[in-house]
Design a protein around this motif. Structure first.
Motif, PDB file in Angstrom:
ATOM      1  N   MET A   1      27.380  -0.349   3.253  1.00 44.73           N
ATOM      2  CA  MET A   1      26.333  -0.905   4.161  1.00 44.73           C
ATOM      3  C   MET A   1      26.233  -2.368   4.293  1.00 44.73           C
ATOM      4  SD  MET A   1      22.787   1.183   3.570  1.00 44.73           S
ATOM      5  CE  MET A   1      22.727   0.517   1.914  1.00 44.73           C
ATOM      6  N   LYS A   2      26.069  -2.830   5.412  1.00 47.32           N
ATOM      7  CA  LYS A   2      25.958  -4.247   5.423  1.00 47.32           C
ATOM      8  C   LYS A   2      24.424  -4.694   5.452  1.00 47.32           C
ATOM      9  CE  LYS A   2      26.829  -8.521   8.131  1.00 47.32           C
ATOM     10  NZ  LYS A   2      26.440  -9.187   7.007  1.00 47.32           N
ATOM     11  N   ILE A   3      24.163  -5.835   4.393  1.00 50.90           N
ATOM     12  CA  ILE A   3      23.030  -6.356   4.050  1.00 50.90           C
ATOM     13  C   ILE A   3      22.774  -7.367   4.831  1.00 50.90           C
ATOM     14  CG2 ILE A   3      21.370  -7.121   2.161  1.00 50.90           C
ATOM     15  CD1 ILE A   3      22.415  -4.329   1.531  1.00 50.90           C
ATOM     16  N   GLU A   4      21.811  -7.311   5.847  1.00 45.31           N
ATOM     17  CA  GLU A   4      21.504  -8.420   6.816  1.00 45.31           C
ATOM     18  C   GLU A   4      20.417  -9.319   6.057  1.00 45.31           C
ATOM     19  OE1 GLU A   4      22.219  -6.136  11.047  1.00 45.31           O
ATOM     20  OE2 GLU A   4      20.312  -6.034  10.331  1.00 45.31           O
ATOM     21  N   GLY A   5      19.565  -8.711   5.432  1.00 37.54           N
ATOM     22  CA  GLY A   5      18.529  -9.658   4.868  1.00 37.54           C
ATOM     23  C   GLY A   5      17.644  -8.992   3.622  1.00 37.54           C
ATOM     24  N   ILE A   6      17.046  -9.716   2.908  1.00 35.93           N
ATOM     25  CA  ILE A   6      16.355  -9.356   1.766  1.00 35.93           C
ATOM     26  C   ILE A   6      15.049  -9.914   1.925  1.00 35.93           C
ATOM     27  CG2 ILE A   6      15.995  -9.067  -0.629  1.00 35.93           C
ATOM     28  CD1 ILE A   6      19.501  -9.411  -0.842  1.00 35.93           C
ATOM     29  N   GLU A   7      13.926  -9.166   1.955  1.00 34.28           N
ATOM     30  CA  GLU A   7      12.541  -9.885   1.748  1.00 34.28           C
ATOM     31  C   GLU A   7      11.954  -9.576   0.659  1.00 34.28           C
ATOM     32  OE1 GLU A   7       8.398 -10.374   4.622  1.00 34.28           O
ATOM     33  OE2 GLU A   7       9.478  -8.194   4.563  1.00 34.28           O
ATOM     34  N   LEU A   8      11.381 -10.659  -0.058  1.00 35.71           N
ATOM     35  CA  LEU A   8      10.587 -10.651  -1.453  1.00 35.71           C
ATOM     36  C   LEU A   8       9.281 -10.739  -1.049  1.00 35.71           C
ATOM     37  CD1 LEU A   8      13.055 -12.951  -3.462  1.00 35.71           C
ATOM     38  CD2 LEU A   8      13.264 -10.627  -3.307  1.00 35.71           C
ATOM     39  N   ILE A   9       8.503  -9.799  -1.365  1.00 30.09           N
ATOM     40  CA  ILE A   9       6.877  -9.743  -0.808  1.00 30.09           C
ATOM     41  C   ILE A   9       6.356  -9.774  -2.312  1.00 30.09           C
ATOM     42  CG2 ILE A   9       5.281  -8.504   0.503  1.00 30.09           C
ATOM     43  CD1 ILE A   9       7.461  -6.928   1.743  1.00 30.09           C
ATOM     44  N   ARG A  10       5.356 -10.613  -2.373  1.00 29.35           N
ATOM     45  CA  ARG A  10       4.371 -10.639  -3.546  1.00 29.35           C
ATOM     46  C   ARG A  10       3.130 -10.015  -3.190  1.00 29.35           C
ATOM     47  NH1 ARG A  10       5.431 -14.731  -7.556  1.00 29.35           N
ATOM     48  NH2 ARG A  10       3.467 -14.078  -8.360  1.00 29.35           N
ATOM     49  N   VAL A  11       2.756  -9.260  -3.984  1.00 29.21           N
ATOM     50  CA  VAL A  11       1.455  -8.544  -3.710  1.00 29.21           C
ATOM     51  C   VAL A  11       0.486  -8.297  -4.838  1.00 29.21           C
ATOM     52  CG1 VAL A  11       0.620  -5.867  -3.281  1.00 29.21           C
ATOM     53  CG2 VAL A  11       2.803  -6.902  -2.277  1.00 29.21           C
ATOM     54  N   THR A  12      -0.616  -8.326  -4.633  1.00 26.94           N
ATOM     55  CA  THR A  12      -1.819  -8.290  -5.707  1.00 26.94           C
ATOM     56  C   THR A  12      -2.679  -7.198  -5.443  1.00 26.94           C
ATOM     57  OG1 THR A  12      -1.856 -10.831  -6.172  1.00 26.94           O
ATOM     58  CG2 THR A  12      -3.655  -9.539  -6.723  1.00 26.94           C
ATOM     59  N   MET A  13      -2.658  -6.192  -6.367  1.00 29.55           N
ATOM     60  CA  MET A  13      -3.353  -5.125  -6.258  1.00 29.55           C
ATOM     61  C   MET A  13      -4.635  -4.983  -7.162  1.00 29.55           C
ATOM     62  SD  MET A  13      -2.034  -3.150  -3.394  1.00 29.55           S
ATOM     63  CE  MET A  13      -2.347  -1.197  -4.098  1.00 29.55           C
ATOM     64  N   PRO A  14      -5.919  -5.019  -6.901  1.00 25.55           N
ATOM     65  CA  PRO A  14      -6.908  -4.965  -7.732  1.00 25.55           C
ATOM     66  C   PRO A  14      -6.903  -3.333  -8.145  1.00 25.55           C
ATOM     67  CG  PRO A  14      -7.794  -4.854  -5.599  1.00 25.55           C
ATOM     68  CD  PRO A  14      -6.222  -5.120  -5.260  1.00 25.55           C
ATOM     69  N   LEU A  15      -6.932  -3.370  -9.676  1.00 26.15           N
ATOM     70  CA  LEU A  15      -7.200  -2.055 -10.219  1.00 26.15           C
ATOM     71  C   LEU A  15      -8.367  -1.492 -10.400  1.00 26.15           C
ATOM     72  CD1 LEU A  15      -4.896  -2.849 -13.383  1.00 26.15           C
ATOM     73  CD2 LEU A  15      -4.408  -0.992 -11.636  1.00 26.15           C
ATOM     74  N   ARG A  16      -8.770  -0.110 -10.144  1.00 24.71           N
ATOM     75  CA  ARG A  16     -10.073   0.307 -10.045  1.00 24.71           C
ATOM     76  C   ARG A  16     -10.865   0.040 -11.193  1.00 24.71           C
ATOM     77  NH1 ARG A  16     -10.147   6.433  -8.390  1.00 24.71           N
ATOM     78  NH2 ARG A  16     -12.265   5.874  -8.791  1.00 24.71           N
ATOM     79  N   ASN A  17      -9.923   0.161 -12.545  1.00 22.42           N
ATOM     80  CA  ASN A  17     -10.404  -0.020 -13.843  1.00 22.42           C
ATOM     81  C   ASN A  17      -9.234  -1.083 -14.599  1.00 22.42           C
ATOM     82  OD1 ASN A  17     -11.366   2.908 -13.454  1.00 22.42           O
ATOM     83  ND2 ASN A  17     -12.975   1.712 -13.741  1.00 22.42           N
ATOM     84  N   LYS A  18      -9.997  -2.083 -15.236  1.00 21.34           N
ATOM     85  CA  LYS A  18      -9.273  -2.868 -16.093  1.00 21.34           C
ATOM     86  C   LYS A  18      -8.312  -1.881 -17.155  1.00 21.34           C
ATOM     87  CE  LYS A  18     -12.593  -3.976 -19.386  1.00 21.34           C
ATOM     88  NZ  LYS A  18     -13.639  -4.948 -20.025  1.00 21.34           N
ATOM     89  N   PHE A  19      -7.021  -2.398 -17.448  1.00 22.35           N
ATOM     90  CA  PHE A  19      -6.310  -1.645 -18.097  1.00 22.35           C
ATOM     91  C   PHE A  19      -5.996  -2.499 -19.483  1.00 22.35           C
ATOM     92  CE2 PHE A  19      -1.888   0.264 -19.376  1.00 22.35           C
ATOM     93  CZ  PHE A  19      -2.260   1.344 -19.767  1.00 22.35           C
ATOM     94  N   ARG A  20      -6.572  -2.073 -20.628  1.00 20.03           N
ATOM     95  CA  ARG A  20      -6.174  -2.721 -21.991  1.00 20.03           C
ATOM     96  C   ARG A  20      -5.250  -1.960 -22.935  1.00 20.03           C
ATOM     97  NH1 ARG A  20     -11.074  -3.708 -26.400  1.00 20.03           N
ATOM     98  NH2 ARG A  20      -9.644  -4.537 -27.920  1.00 20.03           N
ATOM     99  N   THR A  21      -4.316  -2.622 -23.300  1.00 18.33           N
ATOM    100  CA  THR A  21      -3.149  -2.367 -24.262  1.00 18.33           C
ATOM    101  C   THR A  21      -3.413  -3.299 -25.332  1.00 18.33           C
ATOM    102  OG1 THR A  21      -1.599  -3.728 -23.412  1.00 18.33           O
ATOM    103  CG2 THR A  21      -1.929  -1.753 -22.286  1.00 18.33           C
ATOM    104  N   SER A  22      -2.518  -3.077 -26.481  1.00 15.46           N
ATOM    105  CA  SER A  22      -2.102  -4.045 -27.732  1.00 15.46           C
ATOM    106  C   SER A  22      -1.903  -5.343 -27.288  1.00 15.46           C
ATOM    107  CB  SER A  22      -1.561  -3.314 -28.496  1.00 15.46           C
ATOM    108  OG  SER A  22      -0.223  -2.989 -28.217  1.00 15.46           O
ATOM    109  N   PHE A  23      -1.211  -5.400 -26.054  1.00 16.74           N
ATOM    110  CA  PHE A  23      -0.627  -6.795 -25.684  1.00 16.74           C
ATOM    111  C   PHE A  23      -1.530  -7.481 -24.575  1.00 16.74           C
ATOM    112  CE2 PHE A  23       1.570  -3.462 -22.830  1.00 16.74           C
ATOM    113  CZ  PHE A  23       1.263  -4.056 -21.467  1.00 16.74           C
ATOM    114  N   GLY A  24      -2.644  -6.962 -24.193  1.00 18.22           N
ATOM    115  CA  GLY A  24      -3.639  -7.721 -23.235  1.00 18.22           C
ATOM    116  C   GLY A  24      -4.139  -6.668 -22.305  1.00 18.22           C
ATOM    117  N   THR A  25      -4.974  -7.441 -21.368  1.00 14.86           N
ATOM    118  CA  THR A  25      -5.802  -6.706 -20.498  1.00 14.86           C
ATOM    119  C   THR A  25      -5.410  -6.983 -19.073  1.00 14.86           C
ATOM    120  OG1 THR A  25      -7.546  -6.715 -21.801  1.00 14.86           O
ATOM    121  CG2 THR A  25      -8.025  -6.096 -19.665  1.00 14.86           C
ATOM    122  N   VAL A  26      -5.111  -6.237 -18.204  1.00 15.88           N
ATOM    123  CA  VAL A  26      -4.572  -6.375 -16.782  1.00 15.88           C
ATOM    124  C   VAL A  26      -5.549  -5.996 -16.013  1.00 15.88           C
ATOM    125  CG1 VAL A  26      -2.829  -5.753 -14.956  1.00 15.88           C
ATOM    126  CG2 VAL A  26      -2.330  -5.519 -17.369  1.00 15.88           C
TER     127      VAL A  26
END
Ligand code: OSB
Ligand code: MG
Length: 368
Positions: free
Chosen positions: A1-26
């Motif tokens: 397959m010929k790769i013509e281009g690559i798009e890198l898309i940064r996205v921010t998705m709000p979580l319905r509920n914060k998610f806390r683990t031993s390493f921190g809260t998202v």
């Protein structure tokens, strides 16, 4: 397959509920999508790195940088490439498995779409639906935890995973067992929050009939996990420690775990994830599919992988509503406690253009 281009898309998705683990809260999922464009089809991959390097050393801005400067250009210089050649082509760049995995997945998706084959079929899935488990973060109180777990059980989730950390372990597990009984499938995930010196404390979890304790010790501590396995009865499952099929074979040989959480991003993509599955299956060790709070893009591919025969226990593949009010794709919905494998070509889903545009914070287009 010929790769013509690559798009890198940064996205921010709000979580319905914060998610806390031993390493921190998202609070919101800061993520990166990779879109690969070829003459025949385009393909999508979701990078599982988080905004901060707390679960593992990779983080989303670093993944974007390594993709833009090193990984993308290697692929574009090659021109023609098959998905099965991507890992070898990228191997001179050390580490960065999550970034590599997203790029390989996008190429594989394009390749499969071009020949109208689903990812599940390509990987060797033997089922058309998979049982859904759910991962429950650390909460402020036990009553709140019982409400949340009760809600998920009512929705049909077939397995509950509780995040644990020192100070939030035996009591929440005891409370969930007391309220919901011994029959629910229950397991815990420490995200590396303990040391071998905590073995006696962790052995207190043995009374509760847990399926497993996930990643009690640090990522590099394979030998200590083997030591811990001799001191507790609850089976040990590794997550963070397993970054390749070779590493999985070592962990099994050492007796560091009795079960393995497979996250495709953590091991560099779906092809390596299948090899981890194959190694474990050859050893008679069960695997299950982990999650990284993916959008529908990553979830679709995870569900396809979870259809392989060695995935014999429910994974962290939950419905879209567990995470997001509006997913980037058609939402994944539980039916009778299960998620259906996508049947369309490639990963079987594409982002809704309006939903993606609304959540995109930046995008970069790479060409040869
Ligand atoms: O350790 O399995 C983990 C989420 C983010 C980072 C690490 C982990 C998790 C989860 C949730 O447990 C899995 C999911 O529902 O996607
Ligand atoms: Mg885990």
């Amino acid at each position: 397959m010929k790769i013509e281009g690559i798009e890198l898309i940064r996205v921010t998705m709000p979580l319905r509920n914060k998610f806390r683990t031993s390493f921190g809260t998202v609070h919101e999922r800061d993520l990166l999508l990779v879109r690969v464009v070829t003459p025949a089809a385009e393909g999508w991959g979701e990078c599982v790195a988080f905004g901060a390097p707390m679960y593992s050393s990779e983080y989303v801005a670093g993944a974007a940088e390594v993709l833009e400067r090193f990984l993308g250009p290697r692929l574009l210089e090659r021109g023609e490439v098959r998905a099965e050649e991507v890992a070898e082509l990228l191997a001179p760049v050390r580490g960065h498995r999550m970034a590599k995995g997203a790029l390989e997945t996008a190429v594989l998706d394009a390749q499969l779409r071009a020949r109208d084959e689903s990812l599940g079929n390509y990987l060797g899935a033997t089922r058309n639906r998979v049982p859904a488990g759910v991962s429950v973060g650390i909460l402020d109180s036990v009553p709140e935890l019982l409400d949340v777990v009760g809600g998920y059980l009512a929705e049909g989730y077939l397995r509950i995973k509780l995040k644990i950390a020192p100070g939030w372990d035996v009591e929440p597990v005891r409370a969930v067992r007391e309220r919901f009984g011994d029959d629910i499938l229950l397991q815990v995930d420490a995200n590396a929050a303990y040391t071998l010196a905590d073995a006696r404390h962790l052995a207190r979890l043995d009374d509760f009939g847990l399926l497993l304790v996930e990643q009690p010790l640090q990522e590099e501590q394979l030998r200590q996990h083997a030591e811990l396995a001799r001191l507790i009865r609850t089976p040990i499952c590794l997550d963070e420690s397993i970054v390749s099929a070779q590493g999985a074979a070592d962990a099994l040989a050492l007796g560091a775990c009795q079960i393995v959480n497979i996250k495709p991003g953590r091991v560099g993509g779906y092809l390596e994830a299948r090899r981890v599955h194959d190694v474990c299956r050859a050893h008679g060790v069960a695997v299950w599919c982990g999650g990284m709070l993916e959008t529908g893009i990553g979830r679709a591919a995870n569900v396809a992988l979870a259809g392989l025969p060695g995935f014999t226990v429910p994974g962290d593949t939950s419905g879209s509503a567990r995470y997001y009010e509006h997913d980037l794709t058609e939402p994944f919905v539980l039916r009778d406690g299960h998620l259906d494998l996508p049947t369309g070509p490639g990963i079987g889903v594409t982002p809704d253009a309006a939903a993606l545009a609304a959540r995109t914070t930046a995008s970069t287009w790479l060409t040869a």
